[in-house]
Design a protein around this motif. Structure first.
Motif, PDB file in Angstrom:
ATOM      1  N   VAL A   1       0.846  -1.195   0.000  1.00 53.41           N
ATOM      2  CA  VAL A   1       0.000   0.000   0.000  1.00 53.41           C
ATOM      3  C   VAL A   1       0.880   1.243   0.000  1.00 53.41           C
ATOM      4  O   VAL A   1       1.693   1.442   0.912  1.00 53.41           O
ATOM      5  N   ARG A   2       0.699   2.055  -1.010  1.00 55.14           N
ATOM      6  CA  ARG A   2       1.459   3.305  -1.109  1.00 55.14           C
ATOM      7  C   ARG A   2       0.512   4.515  -1.119  1.00 55.14           C
ATOM      8  O   ARG A   2       0.896   5.603  -0.720  1.00 55.14           O
ATOM      9  N   ASP A   3      -0.731   4.264  -1.575  1.00 59.24           N
ATOM     10  CA  ASP A   3      -1.684   5.375  -1.697  1.00 59.24           C
ATOM     11  C   ASP A   3      -2.313   5.705  -0.351  1.00 59.24           C
ATOM     12  O   ASP A   3      -2.833   4.817   0.336  1.00 59.24           O
ATOM     13  N   ARG A   4      -2.337   6.984  -0.015  1.00 57.89           N
ATOM     14  CA  ARG A   4      -2.938   7.439   1.236  1.00 57.89           C
ATOM     15  C   ARG A   4      -4.413   7.023   1.325  1.00 57.89           C
ATOM     16  O   ARG A   4      -4.883   6.575   2.365  1.00 57.89           O
ATOM     17  N   VAL A   5      -5.132   7.154   0.205  1.00 56.94           N
ATOM     18  CA  VAL A   5      -6.569   6.829   0.200  1.00 56.94           C
ATOM     19  C   VAL A   5      -6.787   5.368   0.594  1.00 56.94           C
ATOM     20  O   VAL A   5      -7.648   5.049   1.430  1.00 56.94           O
ATOM     21  N   ILE A   6      -5.996   4.492   0.014  1.00 58.81           N
ATOM     22  CA  ILE A   6      -6.162   3.056   0.297  1.00 58.81           C
ATOM     23  C   ILE A   6      -5.848   2.778   1.772  1.00 58.81           C
ATOM     24  O   ILE A   6      -6.581   2.054   2.456  1.00 58.81           O
ATOM     25  N   TRP A   7      -4.777   3.370   2.248  1.00 55.51           N
ATOM     26  CA  TRP A   7      -4.397   3.178   3.659  1.00 55.51           C
ATOM     27  C   TRP A   7      -5.519   3.664   4.585  1.00 55.51           C
ATOM     28  O   TRP A   7      -5.871   2.991   5.561  1.00 55.51           O
ATOM     29  N   ASP A   8      -6.084   4.812   4.266  1.00 58.69           N
ATOM     30  CA  ASP A   8      -7.171   5.350   5.093  1.00 58.69           C
ATOM     31  C   ASP A   8      -8.416   4.470   5.022  1.00 58.69           C
ATOM     32  O   ASP A   8      -9.108   4.277   6.025  1.00 58.69           O
ATOM     33  N   LEU A   9      -8.716   3.947   3.829  1.00 54.54           N
ATOM     34  CA  LEU A   9      -9.898   3.075   3.697  1.00 54.54           C
ATOM     35  C   LEU A   9      -9.741   1.814   4.545  1.00 54.54           C
ATOM     36  O   LEU A   9     -10.692   1.370   5.202  1.00 54.54           O
ATOM     37  N   ILE A  10      -8.545   1.248   4.522  1.00 49.81           N
ATOM     38  CA  ILE A  10      -8.315   0.021   5.302  1.00 49.81           C
ATOM     39  C   ILE A  10      -8.541   0.289   6.794  1.00 49.81           C
ATOM     40  O   ILE A  10      -9.038  -0.573   7.523  1.00 49.81           O
ATOM     41  N   GLY A  11      -8.244   1.507   7.210  1.00 49.64           N
ATOM     42  CA  GLY A  11      -8.396   1.847   8.628  1.00 49.64           C
ATOM     43  C   GLY A  11      -9.818   2.178   9.072  1.00 49.64           C
ATOM     44  O   GLY A  11     -10.064   2.350  10.265  1.00 49.64           O
ATOM     45  N   THR A  12     -10.747   2.241   8.127  1.00 47.20           N
ATOM     46  CA  THR A  12     -12.118   2.611   8.527  1.00 47.20           C
ATOM     47  C   THR A  12     -12.779   1.473   9.291  1.00 47.20           C
ATOM     48  O   THR A  12     -12.446   0.308   9.096  1.00 47.20           O
ATOM     49  N   ARG A  13     -13.749   1.850  10.135  1.00 46.59           N
ATOM     50  CA  ARG A  13     -14.408   0.805  10.934  1.00 46.59           C
ATOM     51  C   ARG A  13     -15.203  -0.164  10.058  1.00 46.59           C
ATOM     52  O   ARG A  13     -15.299  -1.343  10.364  1.00 46.59           O
ATOM     53  N   GLU A  14     -15.741   0.332   8.933  1.00 50.29           N
ATOM     54  CA  GLU A  14     -16.530  -0.563   8.075  1.00 50.29           C
ATOM     55  C   GLU A  14     -15.639  -1.604   7.400  1.00 50.29           C
ATOM     56  O   GLU A  14     -16.048  -2.745   7.212  1.00 50.29           O
ATOM     57  N   PHE A  15     -14.409  -1.200   7.063  1.00 50.76           N
ATOM     58  CA  PHE A  15     -13.513  -2.174   6.437  1.00 50.76           C
ATOM     59  C   PHE A  15     -12.952  -3.132   7.489  1.00 50.76           C
ATOM     60  O   PHE A  15     -12.823  -4.337   7.238  1.00 50.76           O
ATOM     61  N   GLN A  16     -12.634  -2.620   8.658  1.00 50.23           N
ATOM     62  CA  GLN A  16     -12.115  -3.473   9.736  1.00 50.23           C
ATOM     63  C   GLN A  16     -13.139  -4.527  10.151  1.00 50.23           C
ATOM     64  O   GLN A  16     -12.779  -5.614  10.585  1.00 50.23           O
ATOM     65  N   ARG A  17     -14.417  -4.177  10.014  1.00 45.19           N
ATOM     66  CA  ARG A  17     -15.488  -5.136  10.327  1.00 45.19           C
ATOM     67  C   ARG A  17     -15.344  -6.435   9.539  1.00 45.19           C
ATOM     68  O   ARG A  17     -15.720  -7.515  10.009  1.00 45.19           O
ATOM     69  N   LEU A  18     -14.765  -6.343   8.337  1.00 47.31           N
ATOM     70  CA  LEU A  18     -14.623  -7.535   7.490  1.00 47.31           C
ATOM     71  C   LEU A  18     -13.701  -8.584   8.115  1.00 47.31           C
ATOM     72  O   LEU A  18     -13.710  -9.746   7.724  1.00 47.31           O
ATOM     73  N   ARG A  19     -12.905  -8.167   9.094  1.00 45.94           N
ATOM     74  CA  ARG A  19     -12.062  -9.145   9.812  1.00 45.94           C
ATOM     75  C   ARG A  19     -12.925 -10.140  10.570  1.00 45.94           C
ATOM     76  O   ARG A  19     -12.490 -11.243  10.874  1.00 45.94           O
ATOM     77  N   ARG A  20     -14.149  -9.717  10.908  1.00 46.39           N
ATOM     78  CA  ARG A  20     -15.020 -10.540  11.756  1.00 46.39           C
ATOM     79  C   ARG A  20     -16.074 -11.287  10.943  1.00 46.39           C
ATOM     80  O   ARG A  20     -17.061 -11.749  11.475  1.00 46.39           O
ATOM     81  N   ILE A  21     -15.818 -11.380   9.632  1.00 47.57           N
ATOM     82  CA  ILE A  21     -16.727 -12.125   8.753  1.00 47.57           C
ATOM     83  C   ILE A  21     -15.908 -13.116   7.936  1.00 47.57           C
ATOM     84  O   ILE A  21     -15.002 -12.719   7.196  1.00 47.57           O
ATOM     85  N   LYS A  22     -16.238 -14.384   8.081  1.00 52.81           N
ATOM     86  CA  LYS A  22     -15.447 -15.400   7.380  1.00 52.81           C
ATOM     87  C   LYS A  22     -15.763 -15.391   5.885  1.00 52.81           C
ATOM     88  O   LYS A  22     -16.916 -15.235   5.486  1.00 52.81           O
ATOM     89  N   GLN A  23     -14.744 -15.606   5.107  1.00 53.23           N
ATOM     90  CA  GLN A  23     -14.904 -15.620   3.657  1.00 53.23           C
ATOM     91  C   GLN A  23     -15.807 -16.775   3.214  1.00 53.23           C
ATOM     92  O   GLN A  23     -16.597 -16.631   2.300  1.00 53.23           O
ATOM     93  N   LEU A  24     -15.684 -17.908   3.871  1.00 50.96           N
ATOM     94  CA  LEU A  24     -16.399 -19.095   3.385  1.00 50.96           C
ATOM     95  C   LEU A  24     -17.544 -19.548   4.281  1.00 50.96           C
ATOM     96  O   LEU A  24     -17.968 -20.709   4.195  1.00 50.96           O
ATOM     97  N   GLY A  25     -18.053 -18.666   5.099  1.00 51.02           N
ATOM     98  CA  GLY A  25     -19.251 -18.989   5.886  1.00 51.02           C
ATOM     99  C   GLY A  25     -19.125 -20.271   6.684  1.00 51.02           C
ATOM    100  O   GLY A  25     -18.265 -20.388   7.560  1.00 51.02           O
TER     101      GLY A  25
END
Lengths: 433, 175
Positions: free
Chosen positions: A24-48
């Motif tokens: 990651v080099r782009d500021r926008v991408i880094w900031d998006l990864i840090g949002t609470r909505e994106f971090q929420r994806l850590r708590r959802i399994k890819q394969l159910g």
């Protein structure tokens, strides 16, 4: 320098088992990864529910989303950059759409969407356009940018080439999930030579095409996909867990509608039960919350809800028979009253589940198949549709494979302490001991 | 699963015969948006709203022998016609779902329209969360190859209102 082009002082990297590193080099991408909505994806399994069959499959939508981003980043920075067909202004749009394409997925998405009749795509759009941290980041690029990203993900954008990077018969999304799911499930069939595929990708008008020299790598990808669907994604045991999950949600919803007095108010579910899911409540719902409710519901005064939750948590799944709807639907009709007679509610304990996959489809003009075929770029510059060049792909093109199974609780049917006669008859029909 | 198949058979029987896969897709999407109980999931594709689930159900019904599929060469492409078989009728009776009477009227009405027009109607419904003027712009952009005129779009809006009235449905809320 504008926010949209701002670079981090130093590149950030995420260690990743599939791509080794996500850069990651782009500021926008880094900031998006840090949002609470994106971090929420850590708590959802890819394969159910697949982890109940393949115990390694505990990976999250967070890691998959980073993986799709990384593949698109490599395509646009290493392969497309400088090519006349590629518009460098679409770079950030492509990266953001890749990173955020699964943002609206909830816990056990498939079951939730079926039971509560909504699409995760709706929530992806709501998160990107609504009052969220993701929206704040995207709006800093330009006020219209969230809308542009949402349109690419929804495939309603005029930027077809960008759409095809994340949504086509060979795209970054599929490439990442095949490799990642193969890695975490531990199976060997999902692997293919992605490096080779990336090297032969070319932007061409409204879609990505592949140099003919890379055809065998593309063939390998198609076959890997075919194998993964039938060996992993449609595994009958995972489908049994999925059936039970859907039944739990149906039962809880029914109880709520009937005014059942839950010992523990299911407040995270109420907007879903009422058919009006709101964004805030949806974002609060992750797999840990859902599994917490299953534990609580195990103690409720409802025999069916208790039993189903207990089955899911303890992996006491339904058994299954192969089922041919064309010749056996009368058998199903016969079983419904017998289940009732046996005191087993067929609405929750007798289900036909179907899986189907079309490994690859070619183009048939004016038909509603709606899949863009994979095009090979021949040495003379001509485009040739993949199945016309590859005998292997031709053999499976347009051929849908479908599988139906009838699921039921074997333990209930074998319990002869009550309704023995009806259960015996059911076992005869199902040809079980 | 079988109930969803039966609902689809109901629509095809109401229409007597449906010509074209695209037309069938659009008819079911519009019926769903008129609040009739179709549960298939639709996404936006090249010809407008499209459901992979629906495609699968049609194929299954053909394989089960409940739907007759006739493939016809028409100019440079193939077109498919669908109608119920006798065994499809028997199946439908056994799995008869409680569908409102208005559904039959709406299906018959839609079946009299062209696939091109239903593509436009369903696309308008797909974007009905947008303001009306933005829907025009969206149609010109995402359906540029179809070259819909303003008059055709106006007519599609009128037709949606006509269907809404016919279905006695409150939703969808296109002005």
């Amino acid at each position: 320098m504008s926010y949209g082009t701002e670079k981090l002082d130093e590149e950030k990297v995420f260690k990743d088992p599939v791509h080794r590193y996500v850069h990651v080099r782009d500021r926008v991408i880094w900031d998006l990864i840090g949002t609470r909505e994106f971090q929420r994806l850590r708590r959802i399994k890819q394969l159910g529910t697949t982890f109940l069959t393949f115990h390694g499959a505990e990976h999250s939508r967070f890691s998959h989303s980073l993986g799709v981003y990384e593949i698109v980043r490599r395509i646009v920075d290493d392969v497309f950059r400088g090519r006349p067909e590629w518009d460098e202004d679409d770079r950030l749009l492509s990266l953001c759409a890749a990173l955020l394409h699964d943002l609206g997925h909830g816990p056990f998405s498939h079951a939730f969407e079926k039971v509560f009749e909504f699409d995760h795509e709706y929530f992806t759009r709501e998160i990107i356009l609504g009052d969220t941290e993701v929206n704040q980041v995207l709006s800093r690029v330009e006020p219209d940018f969230p809308k542009k990203v949402a349109e690419v993900i929804a495939k309603t954008s005029g930027k077809k080439l960008v759409i095809s990077l994340i949504s086509s018969q060979i795209d970054a999304d599929r490439m990442d999930y095949l490799l990642r799911d193969a890695y975490f499930t531990g199976v060997s069939y999902g692997n293919f030579d992605m490096e080779r595929i990336l090297r032969v990708m070319r932007p061409h008008e409204e879609q990505v095409v592949f140099k003919k020299s890379g055809m065998h790598a593309v063939e390998d990808y198609i076959m890997s996909r075919y194998q993964m669907y039938w060996q992993v994604y449609f595994h009958p045991v995972s489908r049994s867990a999925e059936v039970i999950l859907q039944k739990i949600l149906h039962r809880a919803k029914k109880l709520y509608e009937d005014g059942f007095l839950f010992k523990h108010e299911p407040r995270h579910f109420i907007s879903l039960f009422e058919g009006n899911p709101d964004l805030h409540a949806y974002l609060e719902l992750d797999e840990s919350v859902v599994l917490y409710y299953f534990h609580v519901w195990k103690e409720e005064d409802d025999r069916i809800l208790k039993d189903l939750c207990s089955r899911f948590l303890n992996r006491n799944l339904f058994k299954y028979n192969e089922f041919d709807p064309a010749t056996e639907y009368k058998k199903y009709i016969e079983l419904v009253p017998l289940f009732k007679e046996a005191g087993i509610d067929p609405d929750y304990y007798l289900t036909i589940d179907s899986s189907s996959d079309l490994p690859y489809d070619f183009y048939r003009p004016e038909e509603e198949e709606e899949r863009i075929p994979i095009q090979l770029l021949m040495p003379d510059g001509e485009l040739r549709e993949l199945s016309r060049e590859s005998e292997i792909v031709e053999a499976i093109s347009g051929k849908r494979r479908t599988d139906h199974k009838l699921y039921y609780p074997l333990d209930f049917l074998q319990d002869e302490t009550s309704n023995k006669k009806a259960k015996q008859k059911i076992r005869e029909i199902l040809e079980i001991e | 699963m079988l109930v969803e198949h039966a609902k689809l058979l109901f629509a095809i029987r109401a229409a007597k015969e449906v010509t074209g896969r695209k037309k069938l897709q659009k008819m079911i999407y519009i019926a769903k948006r008129l609040s009739f109980p179709y549960r298939e999931k639709f996404g936006f594709h090249f010809y407008g709203p499209y459901s992979e689930e629906l495609t699968l159900q049609v194929e299954e019904l053909v394989n089960m022998g409940f739907l007759e599929e006739v493939k016809e060469k028409k100019g440079g492409y193939y077109q498919y016609r669908y109608k119920l078989t006798e065994s499809g009728g028997e199946f439908l009776e056994m799995f008869r779902h409680d569908l409102p009477d208005q559904l039959e009227d709406c299906i018959i009405d839609m079946n009299e329209q062209s696939a091109r027009f239903l593509e436009l109607v369903s696309t308008i419904l797909y974007f009905d969360s947008l303001p009306k003027e933005d829907i025009y712009e969206k149609i010109y952009r995402v359906k540029s190859k179809q070259r819909y005129t303003k008059e055709e779009i106006d007519e599609a809006f009128r037709y949606i209102r006509h269907l809404q009235k016919k279905s006695k449905s409150q939703a969808p809320t296109v002005q």
